[in-house]
Design a protein around this motif. Sequence first.
Motif, short mmCIF file in Angstrom:
data_model
loop_
_atom_site.label_atom_id
_atom_site.label_comp_id
_atom_site.label_asym_id
_atom_site.label_seq_id
_atom_site.Cartn_x
_atom_site.Cartn_y
_atom_site.Cartn_z
N VAL A 1 9.56 18.83 -9.26
CA VAL A 1 8.37 18.28 -8.61
C VAL A 1 7.17 18.36 -9.54
O VAL A 1 6.38 17.42 -9.65
CB VAL A 1 8.09 19.03 -7.29
N GLN A 2 7.02 19.51 -10.22
CA GLN A 2 5.88 19.67 -11.13
C GLN A 2 5.92 18.65 -12.25
O GLN A 2 4.90 18.02 -12.59
CB GLN A 2 5.89 21.10 -11.70
N ALA A 3 7.11 18.44 -12.84
CA ALA A 3 7.24 17.46 -13.92
C ALA A 3 6.99 16.04 -13.43
O ALA A 3 6.27 15.26 -14.07
CB ALA A 3 8.63 17.57 -14.56
N SER A 4 7.56 15.69 -12.28
CA SER A 4 7.39 14.34 -11.74
C SER A 4 5.95 14.08 -11.34
O SER A 4 5.41 12.99 -11.54
CB SER A 4 8.32 14.12 -10.54
N TYR A 5 5.30 15.09 -10.77
CA TYR A 5 3.90 14.92 -10.36
C TYR A 5 3.00 14.75 -11.59
O TYR A 5 2.09 13.92 -11.59
CB TYR A 5 3.46 16.13 -9.55
N THR A 6 3.29 15.52 -12.64
CA THR A 6 2.52 15.39 -13.87
C THR A 6 2.71 14.01 -14.49
O THR A 6 1.76 13.37 -14.96
CB THR A 6 2.92 16.48 -14.88
N TYR B 1 12.01 10.82 -4.25
CA TYR B 1 13.46 11.08 -4.31
C TYR B 1 13.75 12.57 -4.44
O TYR B 1 14.63 13.11 -3.76
CB TYR B 1 14.06 10.30 -5.49
N ILE B 2 12.99 13.25 -5.31
CA ILE B 2 13.21 14.69 -5.52
C ILE B 2 12.91 15.48 -4.26
O ILE B 2 13.59 16.46 -3.93
CB ILE B 2 12.36 15.18 -6.70
N THR B 3 11.89 15.05 -3.53
CA THR B 3 11.51 15.75 -2.30
C THR B 3 12.28 15.27 -1.09
O THR B 3 12.01 15.71 0.04
CB THR B 3 10.00 15.59 -2.05
N ASN B 4 13.25 14.36 -1.30
CA ASN B 4 14.06 13.82 -0.20
C ASN B 4 13.22 13.17 0.88
O ASN B 4 13.49 13.31 2.08
CB ASN B 4 14.94 14.90 0.41
N THR B 5 12.17 12.44 0.47
CA THR B 5 11.35 11.69 1.40
C THR B 5 11.38 10.20 1.08
O THR B 5 10.55 9.44 1.57
CB THR B 5 9.89 12.18 1.35
N LEU B 6 12.35 9.77 0.23
CA LEU B 6 12.44 8.36 -0.14
C LEU B 6 13.03 7.56 1.01
O LEU B 6 14.08 7.90 1.53
CB LEU B 6 13.34 8.21 -1.38
#
Length: 300
Positions: free
Chosen positions: A220-225, A295-300
């Motif tokens: 999440v940190q990498a994707s948010y950055t 997708y990573i947070t399973n909210t897609l």
Amino acid sequence: MRFLLTGYYLDLCKLQNQSQVIVKNIELTEKVIEQMKARREQGTVLKNDITRYELQRQSLLLTKTQIDDAHKIIRHQIGTTIHLPEGENFEVDALSLEEEGRALKALTSEESWQQRAVENNIDIRKASLATEMSEQKVRSTRAASRPSVAVIAENNLFGPYTSDLIPKNANVNVWFIGIGVKYNLSSLWKNKHDIRKARHKNTQARESVEMAREGIENGVQASYTNLLTSSVEVSTQEKQVELADQNYTVVKNRYDNDLALLTDMLDASNMKLSADMALVNARINMLYNYFKLKYITNTL
């Protein structure tokens, strides 16, 4: 599958936008060629200048063909993935992507995305469920080594005895209460191994939860950055497109007044094309990073 289709769809939208950019540049190049032909009749433009712009137009037409072919490939891949009948067509809903793009302007904090991941991520939920099951196994194994206690109570009323020729009045009320204790002595040494095994699995399950949390937190940190970086990239490319348009307008006016060379015009035209294409790619890349975060947070 949703994320795979999202990638296909974004590629399709990128190619569609690139095609629109190329078409506009082809129209602009043809307009310049017509103006140069008119000036050639007046003797103010060399034929070589027209030839160089015609070469640029052919290069743009080739790029348009390559984009169209790539567009067909992506559409076929989407149709195959969602099992559309052969030859069935579908339209790209650009409006939905524009709505997603507007939603990105109000980016939520990284902490909120981390919370969503903890609440919705499948790996964390599976690891947490395995932990609960291992804890239940520990409790059931411990219970097997404990004595079992049973409390019994009964009340019976027996009526007249009618089996003899002469019935007898034998009404009897019988009641009793008791308590029993059962203990398996073999559990003293047999269940110790089972309890240690259950505790070991419980420890492994807890470590799996922590590892899943750490992996998701890093993802999440990498994707948010990356999403923030791509947002800055879009803003930068928008400014570059604005500057490239201004530069093209200035150079074209100077060239029309014989104050600039043809090479200056070609450079300004190529700069404008590169800026337009880079902006298209930057916008799609930002949307990709946004959907990857979902997708990573399973909210897609």
